[in-house]
Design a protein around this motif. Structure first.
Motif, PDB file in Angstrom:
ATOM      1  N   ASP A 111      -3.035 -31.075 -13.316  1.00  0.00           N
ATOM      2  CA  ASP A 111      -2.127 -30.167 -12.608  1.00  0.00           C
ATOM      3  C   ASP A 111      -0.666 -30.439 -12.952  1.00  0.00           C
ATOM      4  N   VAL A 112      -0.263 -31.704 -12.943  1.00  0.00           N
ATOM      5  CA  VAL A 112       1.149 -32.004 -13.187  1.00  0.00           C
ATOM      6  C   VAL A 112       1.512 -31.771 -14.653  1.00  0.00           C
ATOM      7  N   VAL A 113       0.554 -32.006 -15.569  1.00  0.00           N
ATOM      8  CA  VAL A 113       0.845 -31.772 -16.987  1.00  0.00           C
ATOM      9  C   VAL A 113       0.931 -30.277 -17.271  1.00  0.00           C
ATOM     10  N   LEU A 114       0.047 -29.494 -16.679  1.00  0.00           N
ATOM     11  CA  LEU A 114       0.135 -28.043 -16.841  1.00  0.00           C
ATOM     12  C   LEU A 114       1.477 -27.517 -16.322  1.00  0.00           C
ATOM     13  N   LYS A 115       1.888 -28.006 -15.168  1.00  0.00           N
ATOM     14  CA  LYS A 115       3.179 -27.600 -14.608  1.00  0.00           C
ATOM     15  C   LYS A 115       4.320 -27.978 -15.546  1.00  0.00           C
ATOM     16  N   TYR A 116       4.281 -29.187 -16.092  1.00  0.00           N
ATOM     17  CA  TYR A 116       5.308 -29.652 -17.030  1.00  0.00           C
ATOM     18  C   TYR A 116       5.366 -28.756 -18.271  1.00  0.00           C
ATOM     19  N   LEU A 117       4.203 -28.462 -18.842  1.00  0.00           N
ATOM     20  CA  LEU A 117       4.173 -27.634 -20.057  1.00  0.00           C
ATOM     21  C   LEU A 117       4.726 -26.246 -19.792  1.00  0.00           C
ATOM     22  N   LYS A 118       4.393 -25.681 -18.640  1.00  0.00           N
ATOM     23  CA  LYS A 118       4.864 -24.332 -18.313  1.00  0.00           C
ATOM     24  C   LYS A 118       6.355 -24.299 -18.007  1.00  0.00           C
ATOM     25  N   GLU A 119       6.826 -25.282 -17.223  1.00  0.00           N
ATOM     26  CA  GLU A 119       8.213 -25.244 -16.753  1.00  0.00           C
ATOM     27  C   GLU A 119       9.198 -25.895 -17.724  1.00  0.00           C
ATOM     28  N   GLN A 120       8.785 -26.971 -18.382  1.00  0.00           N
ATOM     29  CA  GLN A 120       9.703 -27.709 -19.256  1.00  0.00           C
ATOM     30  C   GLN A 120       9.572 -27.326 -20.729  1.00  0.00           C
ATOM     31  N   CYS A 121       8.411 -26.821 -21.107  1.00  0.00           N
ATOM     32  CA  CYS A 121       8.186 -26.499 -22.519  1.00  0.00           C
ATOM     33  C   CYS A 121       7.960 -25.010 -22.751  1.00  0.00           C
ATOM     34  N   ASN A 122       7.985 -24.222 -21.668  1.00  0.00           N
ATOM     35  CA  ASN A 122       7.793 -22.771 -21.751  1.00  0.00           C
ATOM     36  C   ASN A 122       6.466 -22.372 -22.396  1.00  0.00           C
ATOM     37  N   ALA A 123       5.451 -23.206 -22.162  1.00  0.00           N
ATOM     38  CA  ALA A 123       4.125 -22.905 -22.711  1.00  0.00           C
ATOM     39  C   ALA A 123       3.436 -21.832 -21.876  1.00  0.00           C
ATOM     40  N   LYS A 124       2.825 -20.895 -22.555  1.00  0.00           N
ATOM     41  CA  LYS A 124       2.112 -19.809 -21.889  1.00  0.00           C
ATOM     42  C   LYS A 124       0.627 -19.795 -22.249  1.00  0.00           C
ATOM     43  N   LYS A 125       0.295 -20.321 -23.412  1.00  0.00           N
ATOM     44  CA  LYS A 125      -1.104 -20.367 -23.864  1.00  0.00           C
ATOM     45  C   LYS A 125      -1.448 -21.823 -24.156  1.00  0.00           C
ATOM     46  N   ILE A 126      -2.425 -22.346 -23.418  1.00  0.00           N
ATOM     47  CA  ILE A 126      -2.677 -23.786 -23.429  1.00  0.00           C
ATOM     48  C   ILE A 126      -4.156 -24.069 -23.686  1.00  0.00           C
ATOM     49  N   GLY A 127      -4.400 -25.060 -24.521  1.00  0.00           N
ATOM     50  CA  GLY A 127      -5.749 -25.542 -24.787  1.00  0.00           C
ATOM     51  C   GLY A 127      -5.850 -27.016 -24.475  1.00  0.00           C
ATOM     52  N   VAL A 128      -7.056 -27.562 -24.605  1.00  0.00           N
ATOM     53  CA  VAL A 128      -7.272 -28.982 -24.332  1.00  0.00           C
ATOM     54  C   VAL A 128      -8.319 -29.519 -25.297  1.00  0.00           C
ATOM     55  N   ILE A 129      -8.052 -30.706 -25.841  1.00  0.00           N
ATOM     56  CA  ILE A 129      -9.042 -31.405 -26.651  1.00  0.00           C
ATOM     57  C   ILE A 129      -9.153 -32.829 -26.132  1.00  0.00           C
ATOM     58  N   GLY A 130     -10.282 -33.475 -26.393  1.00  0.00           N
ATOM     59  CA  GLY A 130     -10.449 -34.851 -25.935  1.00  0.00           C
ATOM     60  C   GLY A 130     -11.493 -35.572 -26.757  1.00  0.00           C
ATOM     61  N   PHE A 131     -11.359 -36.880 -26.797  1.00  0.00           N
ATOM     62  CA  PHE A 131     -12.211 -37.730 -27.618  1.00  0.00           C
ATOM     63  C   PHE A 131     -12.999 -38.709 -26.743  1.00  0.00           C
ATOM     64  N   CYS A 132     -14.314 -38.752 -26.908  1.00  0.00           N
ATOM     65  CA  CYS A 132     -15.200 -39.687 -26.211  1.00  0.00           C
ATOM     66  C   CYS A 132     -15.062 -39.527 -24.698  1.00  0.00           C
ATOM     67  N   TRP A 133     -14.416 -40.472 -24.008  1.00  0.00           N
ATOM     68  CA  TRP A 133     -14.129 -40.339 -22.579  1.00  0.00           C
ATOM     69  C   TRP A 133     -13.357 -39.043 -22.346  1.00  0.00           C
ATOM     70  N   GLY A 134     -12.404 -38.770 -23.210  1.00  0.00           N
ATOM     71  CA  GLY A 134     -11.628 -37.542 -23.099  1.00  0.00           C
ATOM     72  C   GLY A 134     -12.442 -36.300 -23.385  1.00  0.00           C
ATOM     73  N   GLY A 135     -13.469 -36.422 -24.239  1.00  0.00           N
ATOM     74  CA  GLY A 135     -14.350 -35.293 -24.490  1.00  0.00           C
ATOM     75  C   GLY A 135     -15.158 -34.926 -23.259  1.00  0.00           C
ATOM     76  N   ALA A 136     -15.596 -35.947 -22.510  1.00  0.00           N
ATOM     77  CA  ALA A 136     -16.283 -35.688 -21.237  1.00  0.00           C
ATOM     78  C   ALA A 136     -15.325 -35.039 -20.250  1.00  0.00           C
ATOM     79  N   ALA A 137     -14.066 -35.485 -20.256  1.00  0.00           N
ATOM     80  CA  ALA A 137     -13.055 -34.879 -19.373  1.00  0.00           C
ATOM     81  C   ALA A 137     -12.838 -33.413 -19.717  1.00  0.00           C
ATOM     82  N   VAL A 138     -12.876 -33.068 -21.012  1.00  0.00           N
ATOM     83  CA  VAL A 138     -12.726 -31.675 -21.421  1.00  0.00           C
ATOM     84  C   VAL A 138     -13.828 -30.820 -20.798  1.00  0.00           C
ATOM     85  N   HIS A 139     -15.055 -31.304 -20.852  1.00  0.00           N
ATOM     86  CA  HIS A 139     -16.172 -30.563 -20.239  1.00  0.00           C
ATOM     87  C   HIS A 139     -15.866 -30.301 -18.763  1.00  0.00           C
TER      88      HIS A 139
END
Length: 245
Positions: A111-139
């Motif tokens: 939640d806080v990273v999405l807010k940061y990307l939208k408000e501080q980086c003007n991101a409108k289209k966002i994806g997510v990737i992750g490796f091993c532990w992070g890959g499970a988090a992506v699911h």
């Protein structure tokens, strides 16, 4: 080569000697590595680390690769200041260590990273990737966040994942044929469950001859026999992001 003798769900492999082209930032209660392309973009990708944490040079290398392809990339510390796993740690205590770092306990940080990307980086289209532990988090995150236009789970350990497959948006699953920690029968079961439950695009791809960690833990220059699969998997990951973001 990766050290496959260790009873670890994410082999250390080759630790890159890499400084990184981005910089560290504070995102509310956590730290993160942020890297941007040279030109303006409203596309961003959250990169979720493996058990070795957000400061691992290998993961920052992947983030910089994404930035070179036109994405804002951020690697947050999803362990919230807790120590990542170290190769010198006692593997007998790994399961207890992992229980305090559940890949499903990632919503607040997301939640806080999405807010940061939208408000501080003007991101409108966002994806997510992750490796091993992070890959499970992506699911986990692709089940809950419609904000993610695309997800890529790279050898996400299936036993860490939850028994739900109705993903919100297109998700790509990368596995190695010779991954001792993710047997092919588990991958087949995952694909069958996705076919039954998932209403969006997905793909499950197995790369021949590859062990756990091959996409970001092996270097093409010192693992030439793995180079074609390393390059193919990274290209596939980028093509998936480009298609849906």
């Amino acid at each position: 080569m990766a050290n496959e003798a260790k009873p670890c769900p994410c082999n250390l492999g080759d630790k890159f000697d890499y400084e990184g082209q981005g910089h560290e930032v504070s995102v509310e209660h956590i730290r993160a590595y942020l890297t941007k392309p040279p030109h303006h973009t409203d596309k961003a990708v959250i990169v979720i680390h493996d058990i070795f944490g957000w400061q691992l040079p290998n993961t920052r290398y992947i983030a910089d690769m994404l930035a070179s392809k036109g994405y804002i990339a951020i690697v947050p510390d999803f362990y919230k200041g807790q120590e990542p796993w170290k190769p010198s740690d006692d593997w007998a205590r790994f399961d207890d260590w992992r229980k305090t770092r559940d890949s499903k306990d990632t919503n607040r940080e997301t939640d806080v990273v999405l807010k940061y990307l939208k408000e501080q980086c003007n991101a409108k289209k966002i994806g997510v990737i992750g490796f091993c532990w992070g890959g499970a988090a992506v699911h986990h995150l692709m089940l809950r966040y419609s904000e993610f236009k695309a997800g890529v789970s790279v050898y996400g350990v299936i036993r860490f994942q939850e028994d739900n497959y109705n993903l919100r948006n297109p998700t790509f699953f990368i596995f190695g044929e010779k991954d001792e920690h993710i047997p092919l029968n588990q991958v087949a079961e995952l694909e069958q469950n996705l076919k039954k439950q998932c209403k969006t695009d997905f793909e499950v791809k197995i790369y021949p001859g590859q062990t756990h960690g091959f996409v970001h833990r092996k270097r093409e220059d010192i693992n030439p026999e793995d180079r074609p699969c390393i390059e193919e998997a990274r290209k596939d990951m980028l093509n998936w992001l480009n298609k849906y973001i």
